[in-house]
Each structure stands twice: as C-alpha cells, then as structure tokens.
Scaffold this motif. Sequence first.
Motif, PDB file in Angstrom:
ATOM      1  N   SER A 109      40.447  30.580  48.303  1.00 42.72           N
ATOM      2  CA  SER A 109      39.413  29.993  49.165  1.00 42.72           C
ATOM      3  C   SER A 109      38.171  30.858  49.231  1.00 42.72           C
ATOM      4  O   SER A 109      37.108  30.404  49.653  1.00 42.72           O
ATOM      5  CB  SER A 109      39.970  29.725  50.569  1.00 42.72           C
ATOM      6  N   GLY A 110      38.289  32.116  48.821  1.00 43.43           N
ATOM      7  CA  GLY A 110      37.116  32.928  48.531  1.00 43.43           C
ATOM      8  C   GLY A 110      36.419  33.565  49.722  1.00 43.43           C
ATOM      9  O   GLY A 110      36.780  33.374  50.879  1.00 43.43           O
ATOM     10  N   ALA A 111      35.395  34.342  49.393  1.00 39.18           N
ATOM     11  CA  ALA A 111      34.574  35.052  50.369  1.00 39.18           C
ATOM     12  C   ALA A 111      33.165  35.160  49.808  1.00 39.18           C
ATOM     13  O   ALA A 111      32.934  34.929  48.610  1.00 39.18           O
ATOM     14  CB  ALA A 111      35.152  36.436  50.645  1.00 39.18           C
ATOM     15  N   LYS A 137      29.199  44.721  48.738  1.00 40.66           N
ATOM     16  CA  LYS A 137      28.741  45.456  47.569  1.00 40.66           C
ATOM     17  C   LYS A 137      28.765  44.524  46.362  1.00 40.66           C
ATOM     18  O   LYS A 137      29.398  43.476  46.382  1.00 40.66           O
ATOM     19  CB  LYS A 137      29.615  46.686  47.327  1.00 40.66           C
ATOM     20  N   SER A 138      28.101  44.945  45.309  1.00 37.45           N
ATOM     21  CA  SER A 138      27.906  44.052  44.160  1.00 37.45           C
ATOM     22  C   SER A 138      29.189  43.760  43.403  1.00 37.45           C
ATOM     23  O   SER A 138      29.302  42.717  42.748  1.00 37.45           O
ATOM     24  CB  SER A 138      26.872  44.653  43.201  1.00 37.45           C
ATOM     25  N   ASP A 139      30.155  44.678  43.450  1.00 36.81           N
ATOM     26  CA  ASP A 139      31.391  44.489  42.704  1.00 36.81           C
ATOM     27  C   ASP A 139      32.518  45.188  43.450  1.00 36.81           C
ATOM     28  O   ASP A 139      32.290  46.009  44.346  1.00 36.81           O
ATOM     29  CB  ASP A 139      31.262  45.035  41.273  1.00 36.81           C
ATOM     30  N   TRP A 140      33.762  44.851  43.060  1.00 36.89           N
ATOM     31  CA  TRP A 140      34.905  45.421  43.785  1.00 36.89           C
ATOM     32  C   TRP A 140      35.032  46.929  43.620  1.00 36.89           C
ATOM     33  O   TRP A 140      35.272  47.629  44.615  1.00 36.89           O
ATOM     34  CB  TRP A 140      36.211  44.733  43.377  1.00 36.89           C
ATOM     35  N   PRO A 141      34.907  47.504  42.419  1.00 38.13           N
ATOM     36  CA  PRO A 141      35.017  48.956  42.325  1.00 38.13           C
ATOM     37  C   PRO A 141      34.051  49.706  43.239  1.00 38.13           C
ATOM     38  O   PRO A 141      34.415  50.691  43.883  1.00 38.13           O
ATOM     39  CB  PRO A 141      34.737  49.240  40.839  1.00 38.13           C
ATOM     40  N   THR A 142      32.807  49.236  43.314  1.00 42.50           N
ATOM     41  CA  THR A 142      31.831  49.895  44.189  1.00 42.50           C
ATOM     42  C   THR A 142      32.241  49.775  45.639  1.00 42.50           C
ATOM     43  O   THR A 142      32.194  50.750  46.406  1.00 42.50           O
ATOM     44  CB  THR A 142      30.429  49.286  43.981  1.00 42.50           C
ATOM     45  N   PHE A 143      32.654  48.581  46.055  1.00 45.11           N
ATOM     46  CA  PHE A 143      33.095  48.387  47.434  1.00 45.11           C
ATOM     47  C   PHE A 143      34.307  49.246  47.760  1.00 45.11           C
ATOM     48  O   PHE A 143      34.340  49.939  48.792  1.00 45.11           O
ATOM     49  CB  PHE A 143      33.437  46.909  47.663  1.00 45.11           C
ATOM     50  N   ALA A 184      37.704  41.590  35.754  1.00 44.44           N
ATOM     51  CA  ALA A 184      36.880  41.224  36.910  1.00 44.44           C
ATOM     52  C   ALA A 184      37.344  39.892  37.477  1.00 44.44           C
ATOM     53  O   ALA A 184      37.704  38.966  36.734  1.00 44.44           O
ATOM     54  CB  ALA A 184      35.413  41.149  36.497  1.00 44.44           C
ATOM     55  N   GLU A 185      37.344  39.798  38.809  1.00 42.08           N
ATOM     56  CA  GLU A 185      37.743  38.573  39.498  1.00 42.08           C
ATOM     57  C   GLU A 185      36.739  38.273  40.607  1.00 42.08           C
ATOM     58  O   GLU A 185      36.060  39.188  41.100  1.00 42.08           O
ATOM     59  CB  GLU A 185      39.137  38.724  40.102  1.00 42.08           C
ATOM     60  N   PRO A 186      36.640  37.014  41.029  1.00 41.73           N
ATOM     61  CA  PRO A 186      35.762  36.693  42.153  1.00 41.73           C
ATOM     62  C   PRO A 186      36.355  37.229  43.458  1.00 41.73           C
ATOM     63  O   PRO A 186      37.555  37.496  43.534  1.00 41.73           O
ATOM     64  CB  PRO A 186      35.732  35.160  42.150  1.00 41.73           C
ATOM     65  N   PRO A 187      35.528  37.416  44.491  1.00 47.73           N
ATOM     66  CA  PRO A 187      36.057  37.907  45.757  1.00 47.73           C
ATOM     67  C   PRO A 187      37.050  36.927  46.369  1.00 47.73           C
ATOM     68  O   PRO A 187      36.813  35.719  46.397  1.00 47.73           O
ATOM     69  CB  PRO A 187      34.814  38.069  46.638  1.00 47.73           C
ATOM     70  N   ALA A 188      38.172  37.475  46.825  1.00 49.46           N
ATOM     71  CA  ALA A 188      39.224  36.676  47.455  1.00 49.46           C
ATOM     72  C   ALA A 188      39.144  36.822  48.966  1.00 49.46           C
ATOM     73  O   ALA A 188      38.643  37.822  49.484  1.00 49.46           O
ATOM     74  CB  ALA A 188      40.593  37.136  46.952  1.00 49.46           C
ATOM     75  N   ARG A 189      39.651  35.827  49.656  1.00 49.80           N
ATOM     76  CA  ARG A 189      39.749  35.895  51.123  1.00 49.80           C
ATOM     77  C   ARG A 189      41.066  36.591  51.464  1.00 49.80           C
ATOM     78  O   ARG A 189      42.145  36.020  51.335  1.00 49.80           O
ATOM     79  CB  ARG A 189      39.714  34.497  51.742  1.00 49.80           C
ATOM     80  N   LEU A 190      40.975  37.841  51.899  1.00 53.03           N
ATOM     81  CA  LEU A 190      42.154  38.664  52.120  1.00 53.03           C
ATOM     82  C   LEU A 190      42.575  38.699  53.582  1.00 53.03           C
ATOM     83  O   LEU A 190      41.725  38.700  54.480  1.00 53.03           O
ATOM     84  CB  LEU A 190      41.889  40.112  51.679  1.00 53.03           C
TER      85      LEU A 190
END
Length: 289
Positions: A109-111, A137-143, A184-190
């Motif tokens: 469902s995303g974020a 942040k722009s990407d998961w590793p940076t975040f 790389a994956e899209p942001p997930a709703r965690l």
Amino acid sequence: MNAEDAVVALTGSATAGERRLTGGDTSAAFEVRCSNGETVFVKRTDGMPGAVPAEAASLRWLANSGTVPVPAVHGHDEHWLVTDHVASGRPSSTAAETFGRQLATLHASGADGFGAPPPDGPADAWIGLAPMRNEVKSDWPTFYATHRVEPYVRRATDQGVLSGTKGDTIMRVCARLDDLAGPAEPPARLHGDLWSGNVHWGSDDRVWLIDPAAHGGHRETDIAMLHLFGCPHLERIVAAYEEVTPLADGWRARIGLHQLFPLLVHTVLFGRGYGMQAVSAARDALTEG
C-alpha cells in the motif's frame, strides 16, 4: 486523571470500571468497561513527548490500508490513548497464513517516501523507549544510515556501551549500504516495530498489529523484525507473504542488516550484550556483501 476519566474525556462514553493490565515497558495499560457494554484498551505514556500522537497516527495509517486488522483509535491526547480492546487467543497456522498475505498487501500500500511518517504523525516519534526520527530521504540506504543506524552508533559509543572500534565496524556497513541493500524497491508502509510482542493473536483467530512505529521504509525491515526474537508460525507467515509478493533474492542474507537498528536501540537501552549482537550482524552483512 485515571483511565476511566480519560475514556470519558476522550470519547464521551460513560464507564463502569477499570482493570490494570500487566506487561509493556513504556506505559501503564488498562482495560476499561463502558456502560454500553463495550470494553476499550487504555494506556498512559509519560516522559516521551509526541509518543501518543505518533502511535495514534500510526494505527490510523495502518488501518487506512484496509489490510491487517488494527485496533481502532477512539481518542487520544498527549498522554492517553483509547483503542479497541482485542481479546487474546492462541496462535494458529490459519491465522499466520492470513497474516502473511495481509502483511504483503500492507507493505504494497506504500508510503510517500523512505522515512515518511504517517500523514498526520510527527516526524519525531518513538520505538519503545527510544526516539526515532522520520524524515524523508531520497533512497532507503540514505534514510537507514542517516536516521536509523548512525545516530544510535554515536549514542552507544558516547554511553560507553560500544567501543569506537566496534562502532567503526557498523559504520562500514553504512558506507556500503548501496551495495548491501539488495535490489531497489519502492517505499513500503511498515509497522516499524514488528517484533513478536506486537503481533497480537486475537480470540477471533486473526492477527492484530499493535504498538506500531509506522513509517515508509524497506519491507525487509518488518520481515527481519519478525525474525529477531522469533514469532509463532514464522515460516508459514513468510511463505504466505511470498504467495502475494515474493521477497527479493538474497533477503535471508540481509536479515542481519535490517536488524541493526533494533539491536542498536536495545544496545542504548539495555546494554553491551545487544551491542555485541549488532557488531556480529554488521560483520555478517559485510561478509555477505
């Protein structure tokens, strides 16, 4: 104000008694009977500014996905939270498989981005007794490096529960996250704090998610949290999850990478033993990479 007074103030419901519940390390919890026959769950949290609004926003955001059962929020202020009371049941394989499929759908469902808080939630939230910053942040590793791992390495080092050398080992993981993170994956709703204690097996033979620290992140983070302290029927949960959305190749090798954050949180809260686990997870991640 006691729990009954909080229910009246926040929901307008008349009450007929309360019972103090055991468990939990961040708040006082109560079961409150309302005069209309309903029972609600009430908890009070002190000394953690923004924690209750953040949890309420997390619960609503997860519920809005229409996927996993989540207790409805009936009302809250800065200290008190009133939600549905969900009676406990026994873990079952049927509930586990349903939960696995629902969790996959929740993540999908995303974020709005990596590090995004729930739409009406504060950027400064909490995971257990520890502060947690949610900032896109722009990407998961940076975040993950900026707002999850690095702040807790510094804090653990400053507290003296993690030596500078061991902290450097973990920081090497941050430097290599682009290579170690997998596809790389899209942001997930965690859920954001999905250890087994927050997987509530209801008497209705369903899994309910409680005590979330929700944000936009990498879906493998929730999966890794389920593995951190074990969870009933875990392999059934994962198998059912992958029926809906298969996890990327190599995800099992990345479990330790995603466990770095909760292990570091436990390090600053509970001491050196968890720090050693975090260093071991970092070494494994560097080796696997």
